[in-house]
Design a protein around this motif. Structure first.
Motif, PDB file in Angstrom:
ATOM      1  N   LEU A 266      45.525   0.220   6.856  1.00 28.43           N
ATOM      2  CA  LEU A 266      46.563  -0.036   7.302  1.00 28.43           C
ATOM      3  C   LEU A 266      46.719   0.932   8.135  1.00 28.43           C
ATOM      4  CD1 LEU A 266      49.168  -0.933   5.082  1.00 28.43           C
ATOM      5  CD2 LEU A 266      47.983  -2.613   6.006  1.00 28.43           C
ATOM      6  N   PRO A 267      47.431   0.230   9.426  1.00 26.56           N
ATOM      7  CA  PRO A 267      47.716   1.153  10.698  1.00 26.56           C
ATOM      8  C   PRO A 267      48.725   1.925   9.495  1.00 26.56           C
ATOM      9  CG  PRO A 267      47.925  -1.018  11.016  1.00 26.56           C
ATOM     10  CD  PRO A 267      47.781  -0.953   9.894  1.00 26.56           C
ATOM     11  N   GLY A 268      49.807   2.919  10.520  1.00 24.15           N
ATOM     12  CA  GLY A 268      50.381   3.937  10.659  1.00 24.15           C
ATOM     13  C   GLY A 268      52.363   3.197  10.720  1.00 24.15           C
ATOM     14  N   ARG A 269      52.562   3.729  10.035  1.00 28.53           N
ATOM     15  CA  ARG A 269      54.068   2.937   9.984  1.00 28.53           C
ATOM     16  C   ARG A 269      54.776   3.062  11.417  1.00 28.53           C
ATOM     17  NH1 ARG A 269      56.471   4.795   4.682  1.00 28.53           N
ATOM     18  NH2 ARG A 269      55.512   4.970   3.340  1.00 28.53           N
ATOM     19  N   GLY A 270      54.229   3.595  12.723  1.00 29.91           N
ATOM     20  CA  GLY A 270      54.663   2.956  13.774  1.00 29.91           C
ATOM     21  C   GLY A 270      54.474   1.512  13.830  1.00 29.91           C
ATOM     22  N   PHE A 271      53.215   1.666  13.612  1.00 32.23           N
ATOM     23  CA  PHE A 271      52.538   0.413  14.262  1.00 32.23           C
ATOM     24  C   PHE A 271      53.677  -1.141  14.144  1.00 32.23           C
ATOM     25  CE2 PHE A 271      50.425  -3.589  13.123  1.00 32.23           C
ATOM     26  CZ  PHE A 271      49.594  -3.719  14.147  1.00 32.23           C
ATOM     27  N   PHE A 272      53.341  -0.624  12.684  1.00 35.10           N
ATOM     28  CA  PHE A 272      54.738  -1.682  12.275  1.00 35.10           C
ATOM     29  C   PHE A 272      56.553  -1.708  13.288  1.00 35.10           C
ATOM     30  CE2 PHE A 272      52.157  -1.410   9.054  1.00 35.10           C
ATOM     31  CZ  PHE A 272      51.149  -2.307   9.259  1.00 35.10           C
ATOM     32  N   HIS A 273      56.606  -0.244  13.260  1.00 32.00           N
ATOM     33  CA  HIS A 273      58.032  -0.729  13.920  1.00 32.00           C
ATOM     34  C   HIS A 273      57.165  -0.992  15.437  1.00 32.00           C
ATOM     35  CE1 HIS A 273      59.517   3.563  11.379  1.00 32.00           C
ATOM     36  NE2 HIS A 273      58.850   2.497  10.636  1.00 32.00           N
ATOM     37  N   LEU A 274      56.526  -0.595  15.344  1.00 30.88           N
ATOM     38  CA  LEU A 274      56.569  -1.252  17.594  1.00 30.88           C
ATOM     39  C   LEU A 274      56.740  -2.866  17.292  1.00 30.88           C
ATOM     40  CD1 LEU A 274      56.234  -0.929  20.210  1.00 30.88           C
ATOM     41  CD2 LEU A 274      53.577  -0.121  20.040  1.00 30.88           C
ATOM     42  N   LEU A 275      55.804  -3.562  16.722  1.00 28.30           N
ATOM     43  CA  LEU A 275      56.197  -4.772  16.245  1.00 28.30           C
ATOM     44  C   LEU A 275      56.971  -5.483  16.244  1.00 28.30           C
ATOM     45  CD1 LEU A 275      52.366  -4.461  16.467  1.00 28.30           C
ATOM     46  CD2 LEU A 275      52.635  -5.793  14.323  1.00 28.30           C
ATOM     47  N   ALA A 276      58.111  -4.577  15.186  1.00 27.23           N
ATOM     48  CA  ALA A 276      59.465  -5.055  15.225  1.00 27.23           C
ATOM     49  C   ALA A 276      60.537  -5.181  16.567  1.00 27.23           C
ATOM     50  CB  ALA A 276      60.256  -3.901  13.834  1.00 27.23           C
ATOM     51  N   GLU A 277      60.134  -3.488  16.870  1.00 28.67           N
ATOM     52  CA  GLU A 277      60.524  -3.944  18.263  1.00 28.67           C
ATOM     53  C   GLU A 277      60.405  -4.763  19.556  1.00 28.67           C
ATOM     54  OE1 GLU A 277      59.874  -0.748  22.369  1.00 28.67           O
ATOM     55  OE2 GLU A 277      60.307  -0.209  19.885  1.00 28.67           O
ATOM     56  N   LEU A 278      58.740  -5.389  19.459  1.00 26.94           N
ATOM     57  CA  LEU A 278      58.303  -5.968  20.412  1.00 26.94           C
ATOM     58  C   LEU A 278      59.088  -7.380  19.783  1.00 26.94           C
ATOM     59  CD1 LEU A 278      54.806  -4.915  21.388  1.00 26.94           C
ATOM     60  CD2 LEU A 278      57.325  -4.959  22.628  1.00 26.94           C
ATOM     61  N   GLY A 279      59.784  -7.592  18.165  1.00 30.31           N
ATOM     62  CA  GLY A 279      59.921  -9.419  17.621  1.00 30.31           C
ATOM     63  C   GLY A 279      59.234  -9.444  17.300  1.00 30.31           C
ATOM     64  N   ARG A 280      58.349  -8.613  16.750  1.00 32.13           N
ATOM     65  CA  ARG A 280      56.841  -9.965  16.525  1.00 32.13           C
ATOM     66  C   ARG A 280      56.436  -9.599  14.384  1.00 32.13           C
ATOM     67  NH1 ARG A 280      51.885 -10.033  20.073  1.00 32.13           N
ATOM     68  NH2 ARG A 280      50.626 -10.952  18.458  1.00 32.13           N
ATOM     69  N   TYR A 281      57.237  -8.151  13.925  1.00 27.74           N
ATOM     70  CA  TYR A 281      57.734  -8.688  13.120  1.00 27.74           C
ATOM     71  C   TYR A 281      58.693  -7.664  12.669  1.00 27.74           C
ATOM     72  CZ  TYR A 281      56.484  -5.952   8.534  1.00 27.74           C
ATOM     73  OH  TYR A 281      56.222  -5.786   7.021  1.00 27.74           O
ATOM     74  N   ASP A 282      58.877  -8.727  11.263  1.00 28.17           N
ATOM     75  CA  ASP A 282      60.718  -8.761  11.150  1.00 28.17           C
ATOM     76  C   ASP A 282      59.954  -8.183   8.992  1.00 28.17           C
ATOM     77  OD1 ASP A 282      63.278  -7.931  10.742  1.00 28.17           O
ATOM     78  OD2 ASP A 282      63.733  -9.996  10.129  1.00 28.17           O
ATOM     79  N   GLY A 283      59.880  -6.669   8.748  1.00 26.84           N
ATOM     80  CA  GLY A 283      59.858  -6.570   7.518  1.00 26.84           C
ATOM     81  C   GLY A 283      59.510  -4.654   7.250  1.00 26.84           C
ATOM     82  N   PRO A 284      59.778  -3.965   6.227  1.00 23.04           N
ATOM     83  CA  PRO A 284      58.886  -2.825   5.832  1.00 23.04           C
ATOM     84  C   PRO A 284      58.079  -2.639   5.931  1.00 23.04           C
ATOM     85  CG  PRO A 284      58.567  -3.931   3.815  1.00 23.04           C
ATOM     86  CD  PRO A 284      59.651  -4.707   4.731  1.00 23.04           C
ATOM     87  N   ASP A 285      57.746  -0.876   6.745  1.00 20.37           N
ATOM     88  CA  ASP A 285      56.848  -0.551   7.393  1.00 20.37           C
ATOM     89  C   ASP A 285      55.553  -0.005   6.205  1.00 20.37           C
ATOM     90  OD1 ASP A 285      57.527   1.365   6.047  1.00 20.37           O
ATOM     91  OD2 ASP A 285      58.403   2.936   7.790  1.00 20.37           O
ATOM     92  N   HIS A 286      55.805  -0.674   5.016  1.00 17.12           N
ATOM     93  CA  HIS A 286      54.672  -0.219   3.988  1.00 17.12           C
ATOM     94  C   HIS A 286      54.655  -1.771   2.938  1.00 17.12           C
ATOM     95  CE1 HIS A 286      58.602   1.388   2.913  1.00 17.12           C
ATOM     96  NE2 HIS A 286      58.145   1.251   1.528  1.00 17.12           N
ATOM     97  N   GLY A 287      53.873  -2.041   2.298  1.00 15.97           N
ATOM     98  CA  GLY A 287      53.757  -2.443   1.068  1.00 15.97           C
ATOM     99  C   GLY A 287      53.355  -3.902   1.439  1.00 15.97           C
ATOM    100  N   THR A 288      53.450  -5.015   0.617  1.00 18.22           N
ATOM    101  CA  THR A 288      52.915  -6.191   0.690  1.00 18.22           C
ATOM    102  C   THR A 288      53.445  -6.606   2.273  1.00 18.22           C
ATOM    103  OG1 THR A 288      52.943  -6.142  -1.805  1.00 18.22           O
ATOM    104  CG2 THR A 288      52.453  -8.413  -0.281  1.00 18.22           C
ATOM    105  N   ALA A 289      54.588  -6.942   2.368  1.00 18.10           N
ATOM    106  CA  ALA A 289      54.522  -7.292   3.831  1.00 18.10           C
ATOM    107  C   ALA A 289      53.947  -7.259   4.629  1.00 18.10           C
ATOM    108  CB  ALA A 289      56.082  -7.629   4.002  1.00 18.10           C
ATOM    109  N   ALA A 290      54.353  -5.924   4.546  1.00 20.35           N
ATOM    110  CA  ALA A 290      53.184  -4.998   5.815  1.00 20.35           C
ATOM    111  C   ALA A 290      51.310  -5.154   6.258  1.00 20.35           C
ATOM    112  CB  ALA A 290      53.701  -3.668   5.891  1.00 20.35           C
TER     113      ALA A 290
END
Length: 133
Positions: A85-109
């Motif tokens: 998986l990409p680093g956790r910052g990837f998921f934080h940025l997607l959340a900032e952009l409104g593309r993802y609403d979940g944790p930065d690790h685990g099944t949802a990520a």
């Protein structure tokens, strides 16, 4: 001397070329390998790579394109299926952009990332195959 903004654009173009080939091959690529293939200069090549990938995500998102940078992954974090998986910052940025609403690790990520990879490979891989990059 080249303008730093030009350096950033040149780096993003090199990253896009490498990642588009990965999309066409149905692959992802580890950050270190991407930095080497795209000839990201040191020192701090991974940091520079990360900043460029973040800029690419913002650009693709703003243009309504699948995120080519989703094909860049780390070596440490893996999904339940063992895929990197990409680093956790990837998921934080997607959340900032409104593309993802979940944790930065685990099944949802992992599911979010798998969806982004699938879209990116289909879109960017087709562009590579048609010569339209």
């Amino acid at each position: 001397m080249q303008n730093p903004a030009d350096d950033d654009r040149d780096l993003q173009e090199r990253l896009r070329r490498v990642l588009t080939l990965c999309a066409a091959a149905g692959e992802t690529l580890a950050y270190r390998d991407l930095a080497q293939r795209a000839e990201v200069p040191g020192p701090h090549s991974i940091h520079r790579l990360t900043l460029a990938l973040e800029a690419m995500i913002r650009d693709d998102h703003a243009a309504g394109r699948p995120l080519l940078a989703a094909l860049a992954v780390g070596r440490a974090q893996r999904g339940a299926d063992g895929r990197p998986l990409p680093g956790r910052g990837f998921f934080h940025l997607l959340a900032e952009l409104g593309r993802y609403d979940g944790p930065d690790h685990g099944t949802a990520a992992a599911a979010c990332h798998a969806g982004e990879v699938e879209k990116a490979q289909a879109y960017w891989g087709a562009r590579e195959a048609s010569g339209g990059v």
